[in-house]
Structure formats: structure tokens, C-alpha cells
Design a protein around this motif. Structure first.
Motif, mmCIF file in Angstrom:
data_model
loop_
_atom_site.group_PDB
_atom_site.id
_atom_site.type_symbol
_atom_site.label_atom_id
_atom_site.label_comp_id
_atom_site.label_asym_id
_atom_site.label_seq_id
_atom_site.Cartn_x
_atom_site.Cartn_y
_atom_site.Cartn_z
ATOM 1 N N ARG A 55 0.815 -1.203 0.000
ATOM 2 C CA ARG A 55 0.000 0.000 0.000
ATOM 3 C C ARG A 55 0.856 1.262 0.000
ATOM 4 O O ARG A 55 0.545 2.243 -0.700
ATOM 5 N N LEU A 56 1.925 1.272 0.775
ATOM 6 C CA LEU A 56 2.787 2.446 0.826
ATOM 7 C C LEU A 56 3.458 2.707 -0.519
ATOM 8 O O LEU A 56 3.572 3.858 -0.964
ATOM 9 N N LEU A 57 3.909 1.645 -1.170
ATOM 10 C CA LEU A 57 4.608 1.812 -2.444
ATOM 11 C C LEU A 57 3.651 2.130 -3.586
ATOM 12 O O LEU A 57 3.938 2.981 -4.436
ATOM 13 N N PHE A 91 8.639 7.321 -8.604
ATOM 14 C CA PHE A 91 8.016 7.362 -7.283
ATOM 15 C C PHE A 91 8.342 8.674 -6.590
ATOM 16 O O PHE A 91 9.404 9.270 -6.792
ATOM 17 N N PHE A 92 7.379 9.127 -5.766
ATOM 18 C CA PHE A 92 7.541 10.372 -5.029
ATOM 19 C C PHE A 92 8.558 10.172 -3.902
ATOM 20 O O PHE A 92 8.395 9.298 -3.063
ATOM 21 N N VAL A 93 9.587 11.036 -3.899
ATOM 22 C CA VAL A 93 10.588 11.004 -2.831
ATOM 23 C C VAL A 93 10.440 12.193 -1.893
ATOM 24 O O VAL A 93 11.009 12.200 -0.797
ATOM 25 N N ALA A 94 9.707 13.197 -2.313
ATOM 26 C CA ALA A 94 9.426 14.381 -1.507
ATOM 27 C C ALA A 94 8.189 15.038 -2.110
ATOM 28 O O ALA A 94 7.829 14.761 -3.255
ATOM 29 N N GLY A 137 11.022 2.166 -10.910
ATOM 30 C CA GLY A 137 10.311 1.879 -9.680
ATOM 31 C C GLY A 137 11.250 1.713 -8.493
ATOM 32 O O GLY A 137 12.457 1.542 -8.654
ATOM 33 N N PRO A 138 10.722 1.733 -7.267
ATOM 34 C CA PRO A 138 11.553 1.644 -6.069
ATOM 35 C C PRO A 138 11.972 0.214 -5.736
ATOM 36 O O PRO A 138 11.261 -0.743 -6.031
#
Length: 475
Positions: free
Chosen positions: A23-25, A53-56, A198-199
Motif C-alpha cells: 500500500r505504501l509503495l 516514485f515520489f521522494v518528496a 520503480g523503487p
């Protein structure tokens, strides 16, 4: 706030709950495609260039070969489209499609051949972003991990009703590939087209350590990822820096740390946070700071201007660890990077002692520009002696010749200048005449000895709470 804060996080789990991690990712991962059309609401037949992905808040990290694949130039910068899903409290999902500008990419242009050279990373600044979550980036300086990792992205789904969908998997990091910070991902799972950017999450610590780059070869599982540490390759600004926004690396990392500190302190949130999944992990339980305290400390460090230089930061770290950084990865650049170097201190120095001394050094160190709210800083700029050795009685402010309302008070001979919380005076009230508690006096930012307002006292508060947690018999 993490539910494991009261127990110190010592729950002994080896990996985070995969459903929570998913869910977080998934909520922080985006699809990158052409601008401005993007996806309409619902399913679209368009194929994304890759993931990110959002890093900030307002910043997306992806691969350079994804961000520079197409799009048009807008004011000299490449414009891209980004789509991501938001799930409301009632379970309804809304697709957002926004524009973004590629603020940094390395390499800057498509090279000849199929494989882009390292680091193959890009930062996209999102234009008018809606509220969104962000991942947790590791602050460690490590070549790679020998633990299992978890990857996530939006890939092409063969045989599915939807041509593009979320793809996740679990594999191992088998080693390093070359000198560009690439990690070799094992062949335990398939990495389809579209997952690039992707992370990659270290399951033992619950933090993002890399970016999926590509499959190693056609028809074979496994792939490559780029270490998060390679973000330090973002060139620092030339000349004098007058504000945080002039240094892209520091600006993004500070925004990242402030975001997670605020999320951890939010008592009203009902959604999972990264400190929630980090708290019960065995690797986190062995650290001097709990996951929540680490988020708080990183948030406080993010309020400070960065170190004067990489060399100056290396001097501070060397004073605490007894060794200078000589690795092949980019050297630490920010306060968060230096903190990540203290998790395995030299023999004879406890991790907690190293972290607390480091926090005081950061709060009182020279800085390239005044801290927010410290217009009349007395010791915020200029030159200062290097921090003392860990067994020295002189603090970081010793040797400062200035004194007075806006300067550093002279240290007494043989005394320590480490910031400590001031004990509260007990107030005895009469039963017949109860007194109304008066508010504590507010000191202007420029009157604080460090010129940073209450920032060193807040850092000292983190130290005091951590000391009480590790010494429960001392109250």
C-alpha cells in the motif's frame, strides 16, 4: 505516529508486512508517459515509458532513460506526464494525471547503444501536484545489502484485461555491477517492461535503497538497480549558496525528511506510515534511536542549512568515527548522509553517543547561509574550529571569541558545552491561593547563543528523550 514507539520498536520481526508495504509503495509510485494527454479516468490502452516514485512533496525520482525517452522541451527542460492513483478513506480510487519538468538527469542525453550509462537517474518536479504520499529513502552509505529486497512498478501485463498494471516482486541483491552504483538483482522473480524507475526496498530495514533500471537480458529473469546513493552526484551550485532551493540535492532531501517527520508526529492520521513498518523490524530495534526518534531527528536536521562543504562534513564524521570516508560511492553531502555513517561506530564509542554528539555539531556548525529565523545569527557563519574528539571536554562552541546577546558565550575552562535540557523548577502552590501558570518567556531567534532560535534546544530534547529510553532507571 508509530504504534511501536512505546515499546522501543523491539518486536523482532525480520521483514515488514508485505500488504502494508504494498500500500505504501503503490500509493507513491507513478506511471511516466507523454505530456499532456496522459491517462483518462479508468483504464487506458496507452503504454507508459516506465515508472517513478515520489521522494518528496512534488518530486519524483525515476531513471534518466525513462524521463528522457520522449516529451517536448518547456523552457529548456523536458516535459513529461505522470499518472498515479489515490485511494480515499472510503476505498474509492481516483486517477490523477499531472505534468512535470525534468529538473536533473544524468546522463542528460540519450547515448548510443541500448544500455544507458550510470547513474541513469532523473528528478522530475511535478507542476501543481495534488496531495500524495512519499517513500522513505535510506540515509545509509552502503554498496549493497545481502538481504532480500522488494520492488514495485507499473508494468505490461501479458494476458491481462488491463495492458498496464501494478507489478511487485521479491528477490535478492547478488552483488555490485561495475563502478556506477548498480546492484545486481537475483533471478527469483520477473521484472517486466515498464517497471524501470520503480523503487527497490530493503526488507530488513523497510527503506528504499535503489531504483529499478532494467532486466539484465531478454528472456532471463533478474535485473539491475541503481543505488539511491548516486543521487549525491547532483552537481552542487556554483558560487555562493544563499538559500536551500538553490541546491537541488539538499532541497529535495530536506523536503523528504520534513515530510516524514510531520507524518510521524501526526496523531490524527489513520493511514500507515513508514515508521509504522520500520518500528517492529529487528534491524531497527538494534539501533540507538527508534524509527520514530530517527524520523524526528532527521526532520530537525532538515531545518538547518547544509554543511559548508563535503570536506567539512567528512571532518565531523571522522572526529566521531575515527576514520575518513574512502569508499567508491559518492561521499556524504548532507546532514542525513552523515547520520547514516554513524550506525556502526568505531570500537569504544556507543552509537547513541555518536548520534547525540553529531546532532550538537550540526546545530552549531558553520553554515553557508543563516538558518530560517536566524537573521541576526551570531555563530551561524564564518570559520570555526573542527569539532573535538569524542573524549574531549571541549564542545563545538569552544574557541568562539564572540560573546554577548547575539554571540557565543565563552566556555568555562574544562567545561563541556554540549546542549542539555534545562531542569524544570518545582512550583509549590498554596491550596488557598492557587497561582495561574505563567507562559515561559519567548527568546528571539537572534538572542540564542547559537543564533538558531530554539533549534539546538529541540535537538537537545531528542537527546534527552533517547537518554531516558536507554537509561530508564535515571529519571
Amino acid at each position: 505516529m508509530s504504534p511501536y514507539e512505546g515499546t522501543g520498536g523491539a518486536q523482532g520481526e525480520d521483514v515488514p508486512h508485505i500488504e502494508t508495504l504494498f500500500r505504501l509503495l503503490s500509493s507513491a509510485t507513478v506511471r511516466i508517459h507523454a505530456a499532456p494527454e496522459g491517462y483518462a479516468e479508468g483504464v487506458s490502452g496507452a503504454t507508459p515509458w516506465g515508472s517513478g516514485f515520489f521522494v518528496a512533496p512534488g518530486w519524483v525520482l525515476t531513471c534518466a532513460h525513462v524521463a528522457l525517452r520522449g516529451g517536448r522541451d518547456e523552457g529548456g527542460k523536458r516535459e513529461v506526464g505522470l499518472s498515479f492513483e489515490e485511494t480515499g478513506d472510503g476505498g474509492a480510487t481516483v486517477t490523477h494525471t499531472v505534468r512535470g519538468l525534468v529538473e536533473w538527469a544524468q546522463p542528460e542525453h540519450s547515448p548510443p547503444g541500448d544500455i544507458w550509462p550510470g547513474p541513469d537517474l532523473a528528478l522530475v518536479r511535478v507542476l501543481n501536484p495534488p496531495p500524495h504520499p512519499c517513500v522513505w529513502l535510506s540515509e545509509r552509505t552502503a554498496r549493497f545489502t545481502l538481504q532480500d529486497v522488494y520492488f514495485f512498478g507499473w508494468g505490461q501485463l501479458a494476458g491481462s484485461a488491463s495492458p498496464v498494471g501494478p507489478v511487485d516482486g521479491r528477490c535478492t541483491v547478488t552483488g555490485q555491477y561495475g563502478t556506477d552504483g548498480w546492484l545486481k538483482l537475483g533471478n527469483q522473480d520477473e521484472i517486466p517492461h515498464g517497471v524501470s524507475g520503480g523503487p527497490v526496498v530493503d526488507l530488513s530495514r523497510g527503506e528504499v535503497i535503489g531504483v529499478v533500471k532494467a532486466s539484465r537480458s531478454a528472456g532471463r529473469d533478474g535485473g539491475l538497480a541503481t543505488s539511491i546513493v548516486q543521487l549525491r552526484r547532483i552537481a552542487p551550485p556554483a558560487g555562493t549558496v544563499a538559500a536551500e532551493t538553490e541546491d537541488t540535492y539538499q532541497h529535495v532531501m530536506h523536503a523528504h525528511d520534513r515530510y516524514h517527520a510531520q507524518r510521524h508526529r501526526d496523531d490524527e492520521t489513520t493511514r500507515d506510515t513508514w515508521t509504522d513498518i520500520q518500528g517492529p523490524l529487528r534491524a531497527t530495534a538494534q539501533r540507538a534511536l527508534t524509527a520514530g526518534r530517527r524520523a524526528e531527528l532527521l526532520g530537525l536536521l532538515a531545518e538547518l542549512p547544509p554543511p559548508l562543504s563535503t570536506a567539512r562534513l567528512d571532518e565531523i564524521i571522522a572526529q566521531l568515527t575515527g576514520r575518513r570516508y574512502d569508499g567508491i560511492l559518492p561521499a556524504p553531502r548532507g546532514w542525513r548522509d552523515g547520520l547514516g555513517m554513524l550506525y556502526d561506530p568505531r570500537p569504544g564509542l556507543r552509537e547513541l553517543d555518536a548520534v547525540l554528539r553529531y546532532a550538537v555539531y550540526a546545530a552549531t556548525a558553520d553554515r553557508p547561509y543563516p538558518a530560517p529565523g536566524a537573521a541576526n545569527a551570531g555563530c551561524g557563519t564564518g570559520s570555526a574550529p573542527p569539532p573535538p574528539a569524542p573524549n574531549s571536554t571541549a564542545g563545538p562552541a569552544a574557541g568562539c571569541a564572540r560573546s554577548g546577546p547575539s554571540g557565543c558565550p565563552p566556555a568555562a575552562p574544562g567545561s563541556t558545552t554540549l546542549a542539555r535540557p534545562r531542569p524544570r523548577r518545582r512550583r509549590h502552590r498554596r491550596a488557598a491561593r492557587p497561582r495561574r501558570r505563567r507562559p515561559a518567556p519567548v527568546r528571539p531567534a537572534g538572542d540564542h547563543p547559537t543564533g538558531l532560535g530554539t533549534q539546538p534546544l529541540r535537538l537537545a530534547g531528542v537527546r534527552h528523550r533517547a537518554h531516558r529510553r536507554t537509561h530508564p532507571h535515571r529519571r
